[in-house]
Design an enzyme around this catalytic site. Sequence first.
Site, PDB file in Angstrom:
ATOM      1  N   CYS A 173     -13.128  -0.470  -9.854  1.00  0.00           N
ATOM      2  CA  CYS A 173     -12.125   0.558  -9.531  1.00  0.00           C
ATOM      3  C   CYS A 173     -11.097   0.015  -8.546  1.00  0.00           C
ATOM      4  O   CYS A 173     -11.373  -0.084  -7.339  1.00  0.00           O
ATOM      5  CB  CYS A 173     -12.840   1.789  -8.957  1.00  0.00           C
ATOM      6  SG  CYS A 173     -11.678   3.068  -8.454  1.00  0.00           S
TER       7      CYS A 173
ATOM      8  N   CYS B 282      -9.985   2.439  -5.813  1.00  0.00           N
ATOM      9  CA  CYS B 282     -10.993   2.695  -4.761  1.00  0.00           C
ATOM     10  C   CYS B 282     -11.097   1.510  -3.802  1.00  0.00           C
ATOM     11  O   CYS B 282     -11.237   1.689  -2.594  1.00  0.00           O
ATOM     12  CB  CYS B 282     -12.386   2.917  -5.355  1.00  0.00           C
ATOM     13  SG  CYS B 282     -12.455   3.913  -6.815  1.00  0.00           S
ATOM     14  N   ASP B 283     -11.085   0.292  -4.330  1.00  0.00           N
ATOM     15  CA  ASP B 283     -11.449  -0.886  -3.528  1.00  0.00           C
ATOM     16  C   ASP B 283     -10.300  -1.859  -3.249  1.00  0.00           C
ATOM     17  O   ASP B 283     -10.483  -2.807  -2.478  1.00  0.00           O
ATOM     18  CB  ASP B 283     -12.575  -1.664  -4.244  1.00  0.00           C
ATOM     19  CG  ASP B 283     -13.810  -0.802  -4.443  1.00  0.00           C
ATOM     20  OD1 ASP B 283     -14.054   0.073  -3.598  1.00  0.00           O
ATOM     21  OD2 ASP B 283     -14.519  -0.994  -5.451  1.00  0.00           O
TER      22      ASP B 283
END
Length: 304
Positions: free
Chosen positions: A131, A134-135
Amino acid sequence: MYDVIIIGSGPAGLSAAIYAKRAALNVVVLEEAPFSGGQMLNTYEVDNYPGFSGISGMELATKMRTHADKLGVEFVTAKVTEAELTGSVKKVRTDREVYEAGHVIIATGARHASLGVKGEELFTGKGVSYCATCDGAFFKNKDVAVVGGGDVAAEDALYLARICKKVFLIHRRDKLRAAGLLQQKLMEQKNIEFCWNNVVDEIVGETAVESLRLCHVISGEKITLPVQGVFIAIGNRPQTELFTGQINADRTGYLIAGEDGKTSVDGVYAAGDVRAGHLRQIVTAAADGANCINSIVEQISRMQ
Ligand code: NAP
């Protein structure tokens, strides 16, 4: 006893819930995490949902959820553990309680696929991610790789190119599957480099990712690519394990259902990414949800 149980709260589940409420059906949505929103939450930018040019996935998910909340949709956070779907009363067991209804819509979506190479599991969360939104921030000014050639890989590479020093896009062929406009944007981005016809053989590091071993699929040449992060975007697998053996599915596990959402089991419907079909977009998932409720309303009126 509900009219409809909807399992999953991505765009298919939320659209079905909105249509159900408007049809005055007694509906409950079971979702594994509060406000799951499905894969929309992992999408940095959605540029093909009509009326919402360039909206973030999070914002679109929030708008859909707010819409359902305004109509009074009941959401329950619970993990479905078992589903008895064959009788006229469907029973859906969760880790909290058992829910019963005349109709069930399966809108459980899909989950990322894994490469299955050495180092992938070991370094998940230590440089391996599925992701980018997200990261990505953990890799500011670092060199990273994205694996895949579809819309998600293209979007991830574009997103990461804004944060990271360099992004290598590794694809097993020499043509991307991603939408034309995304391809154009990729080509214009100076810090994206393509590694065509390459596959990842191994993800290497001591305590975190340090490099990738790549193999050229035509020449067989092997190289080491130093990167601190690798984002794997090679497609999805349907979340249909709970229904295996009860509902007809294709060989990859996607549930077989027509445009009306009807599966091989009477009263059970499939909507969104779990349904076998060609196009898997937010807009098609939303349409699936609407079609399922239309079929349920028709069936209920036939029975009255
Ligand atoms: P996808 O379209 O299925 O693409 C997967 C990519 O990964 C393909 O390029 C495939 O290569 C490659 N791949 C598959 N297995 C591999 C392996 N073992 N090793 C190396 N490469 C591998 O998946 P996606 O990009 O996740 O998208 C999923 C669906 O969501 C698609 O229908 C997509 O259109 C949709 N989506 C839409 C939007 C949007 O509308 N804004 C955004 C994101 C996603 P090949 O090309 O050689 O098969």
